[in-house]
Design an enzyme around this catalytic site. Structure first.
Site, mmCIF file in Angstrom:
data_model
loop_
_atom_site.group_PDB
_atom_site.id
_atom_site.type_symbol
_atom_site.label_atom_id
_atom_site.label_comp_id
_atom_site.label_asym_id
_atom_site.label_seq_id
_atom_site.Cartn_x
_atom_site.Cartn_y
_atom_site.Cartn_z
ATOM 1 N N ASP A 19 -8.747 0.769 -7.554
ATOM 2 C CA ASP A 19 -8.353 -0.422 -6.807
ATOM 3 C C ASP A 19 -9.344 -1.534 -7.140
ATOM 4 O O ASP A 19 -10.512 -1.487 -6.737
ATOM 5 C CB ASP A 19 -8.367 -0.111 -5.309
ATOM 6 C CG ASP A 19 -7.839 -1.258 -4.461
ATOM 7 O OD1 ASP A 19 -7.767 -2.396 -4.956
ATOM 8 O OD2 ASP A 19 -7.515 -1.023 -3.270
ATOM 9 N N HIS A 20 -8.870 -2.568 -7.856
ATOM 10 C CA HIS A 20 -9.767 -3.610 -8.349
ATOM 11 C C HIS A 20 -10.265 -4.542 -7.230
ATOM 12 O O HIS A 20 -11.126 -5.385 -7.466
ATOM 13 C CB HIS A 20 -9.067 -4.431 -9.430
ATOM 14 C CG HIS A 20 -9.986 -4.914 -10.502
ATOM 15 N ND1 HIS A 20 -11.363 -4.856 -10.382
ATOM 16 C CD2 HIS A 20 -9.749 -5.472 -11.724
ATOM 17 C CE1 HIS A 20 -11.923 -5.348 -11.480
ATOM 18 N NE2 HIS A 20 -10.962 -5.724 -12.297
ATOM 19 N N ARG A 21 -9.724 -4.387 -6.022
ATOM 20 C CA ARG A 21 -10.233 -5.180 -4.912
ATOM 21 C C ARG A 21 -11.633 -4.742 -4.524
ATOM 22 O O ARG A 21 -12.445 -5.561 -4.082
ATOM 23 C CB ARG A 21 -9.305 -5.056 -3.686
ATOM 24 C CG ARG A 21 -7.938 -5.676 -3.850
ATOM 25 C CD ARG A 21 -7.068 -5.398 -2.630
ATOM 26 N NE ARG A 21 -6.862 -3.966 -2.412
ATOM 27 C CZ ARG A 21 -6.155 -3.465 -1.402
ATOM 28 N NH1 ARG A 21 -5.607 -4.292 -0.503
ATOM 29 N NH2 ARG A 21 -5.999 -2.165 -1.267
ATOM 30 N N PRO B 181 -4.294 -3.834 -6.460
ATOM 31 C CA PRO B 181 -4.258 -4.203 -7.886
ATOM 32 C C PRO B 181 -4.868 -3.086 -8.728
ATOM 33 O O PRO B 181 -6.065 -2.826 -8.653
ATOM 34 C CB PRO B 181 -5.091 -5.485 -7.946
ATOM 35 C CG PRO B 181 -5.978 -5.425 -6.741
ATOM 36 C CD PRO B 181 -5.230 -4.671 -5.687
#
Length: 473
Positions: free
Chosen positions: A443-445, A267
């Protein structure tokens, strides 16, 4: 994987090796040898393009080239035989099994790979054992064929055999001949074979095509060179056509797969900041005159790279990757800094190993070498593996910024826009200042908005006040 097999005491075959990173195929870009040429152990015989880079392949034995199995422009699976070499020329008639078997003839049963030498880009392993290959099944090649092979190697034309009757079922022809027929629009079932055992030759195909092209009869071409029509097949276009179709392969295929995988797996979040880099540009001008920087290229990208490395040191959690299988975040205690580079073969992202340990002159030298190697098409697969974060300089194209897609397996990518003279409020007054826009995708994870914002803000602060390279480092 063993890339060579001993078809007899005289003929040996060399297979397409896996040149690194578990690749499954490669395109033959150029042959440096032709049938009849003498080759020596370690001599480069061809250049191939994998999904990551162009690589030259050396052959691990001496001899005379007997056959090139694929023409230039062909994509070949790893493990396929690409060249056969006569390692004992002039030693008598060639064994029957040395005659290349046409595609229609039954292939040998699956056999255990011999424990041969393992191919690497430089050098080879231990000598292969005496494991012998099973006899081929299918049509037995008669004695005259062996004499024809020897005559060809000795530079003499063998006696022209009488035309053989067309065999029932699928016509017999080697892969290059089938490709030639396809390019010329010839149905092999309508061609009268003249080769031994009813095999259709190149001359047979050209003869069949001659009535359709009376003004310009085709001439037989070397095995390694594609037919004229084959060159046109690489880009399927017709003069005046409204569309052009370009085959997706090599680096372009790898880019497409990587970008789709990244975009729909990680994401993405992208943040932007516009910053006054006037002081950075002054520092670049001063460094160009510094004797300690003599012989290396100094440009804004060098300072931006150093700024990002300092920002990562201040925010180490950003330098990580997501392990989906283990459901873990893997924090990296090293920085392999990727630099996106546009090359004639497409976009590649080689990286500077352990960039966090390099001084400014060392970083400048590594950047210069990386860029020059990429432009010359000499970047190795290893140079593009193991990156942790990347910089892409879209400003060289005159654009302000972009929303870059993460390189697969990495946590962040910094896009640098064009540096332009713009009106800017400086010390309470509007003045012309050199300004750029930075964009950081992450990467929003594994990178929260706070962490991503801190990294981007630190990079911007360093470029606005380069002295922070000293105070923060």
């Amino acid at each position: 994987m063993t890339t060579m097999t001993e078809t007899s005491a005289r003929f040996r075959e060399f297979k397409m090796p896996d040149v690194g990173e578990g690749l499954t195929e490669a395109e033959i870009l150029k042959w440096y040898v032709q049938p009849g040429d003498t080759v020596t152990d370690g001599q480069v015989v061809c250049e191939v393009e994998t999904a990551k880079a162009a690589v030259e392949l050396p052959i691990p034995f001496d001899g005379v080239v007997h056959e090139l199995r694929f023409p230039e422009g062909t994509t070949v699976d790893v493990g396929e035989v690409i060249i056969a070499v006569d390692v004992a020329p002039g030693s008598g008639d060639a064994p029957a099994q040395a005659e290349p078997v046409p595609e229609a003839v039954a292939e040998p049963e699956a056999e255990e790979a011999p424990k041969g030498r393992q191919p690497v880009l430089v050098g080879y392993g231990v000598a292969e054992s005496s494991t012998k290959r099973r006899a081929r099944k299918g049509v037995a090649v008669p004695g005259p064929a062996a004499a024809a092979v020897q005559a060809e190697l000795n530079g003499r034309a063998a006696a022209e055999p009488a035309p053989a009757p067309v065999p029932e079922g699928r016509p017999l022809a080697k892969p290059p001949v089938r490709k030639l027929a396809k390019d010329l629009g010839i149905d092999l079932a309508t061609v009268t074979p003249t080769g031994e055992g009813g095999v259709i030759t190149r001359e047979d195909v050209h003869a069949a095509a001659a009535p359709a092209q009376p003004a310009a009869p085709a001439q037989p071409a070397p095995v390694a060179e594609p037919a004229p029509a084959a060159e046109e097949a690489a880009v399927s276009s017709v003069q005046g056509a409204r569309e052009t179709r370009i085959p997706v392969k090599g680096v372009r295929k790898a880019i497409a797969q990587a970008m789709v995988g990244s975009a729909f797996t990680a994401p993405h979040v992208t943040e932007f900041v516009t910053v006054d880099v006037t002081r950075t540009m002054k520092l670049v001008a001063e460094l160009k005159e510094d004797k300690d920087m003599a012989g290396v290229r100094v440009n804004p990208l060098l300072i931006i790279a150093k700024a990002l490395l300092v920002a990562i040191r201040r925010n180490p959690e950003v330098n990580a990757s997501w392990d989906e299988a283990a459901q873990e975040i893997v924090q990296k205690h090293y920085v392999n800094l990727g630099i996106a580079a546009a090359t004639p073969r497409g976009l590649i992202v080689p990286n500077i190993k352990d960039a966090h340990e390099k001084t400014l002159p060392q970083l400048a030298e590594a950047l210069g070498e990386l860029v020059s190697t990429a432009r010359e098409g000499r970047t190795s697969p290893a140079a593009m593996a193991g990156g942790t974060v990347t910089i892409t300089n879209v400003g060289v194209f005159g654009v302000d910024t972009g929303t870059p897609i993460l390189n697969p397996g990495e946590s962040a990518i910094l896009a640098v826009g064009a540096i332009k003279l713009q009106p800017w409020v400086h010390k309470g007054k509007v003045k012309p200042r050199q300004v750029t826009t930075l964009a950081l995708s992450f990467d929003h994870r594994l990178v929260d908005g706070e962490l991503g914002s801190k990294v981007l803000a630190d990079v911007a602060a360093i470029l606005e006040q380069p002295k922070r390279l000293i105070t923060w480092a």
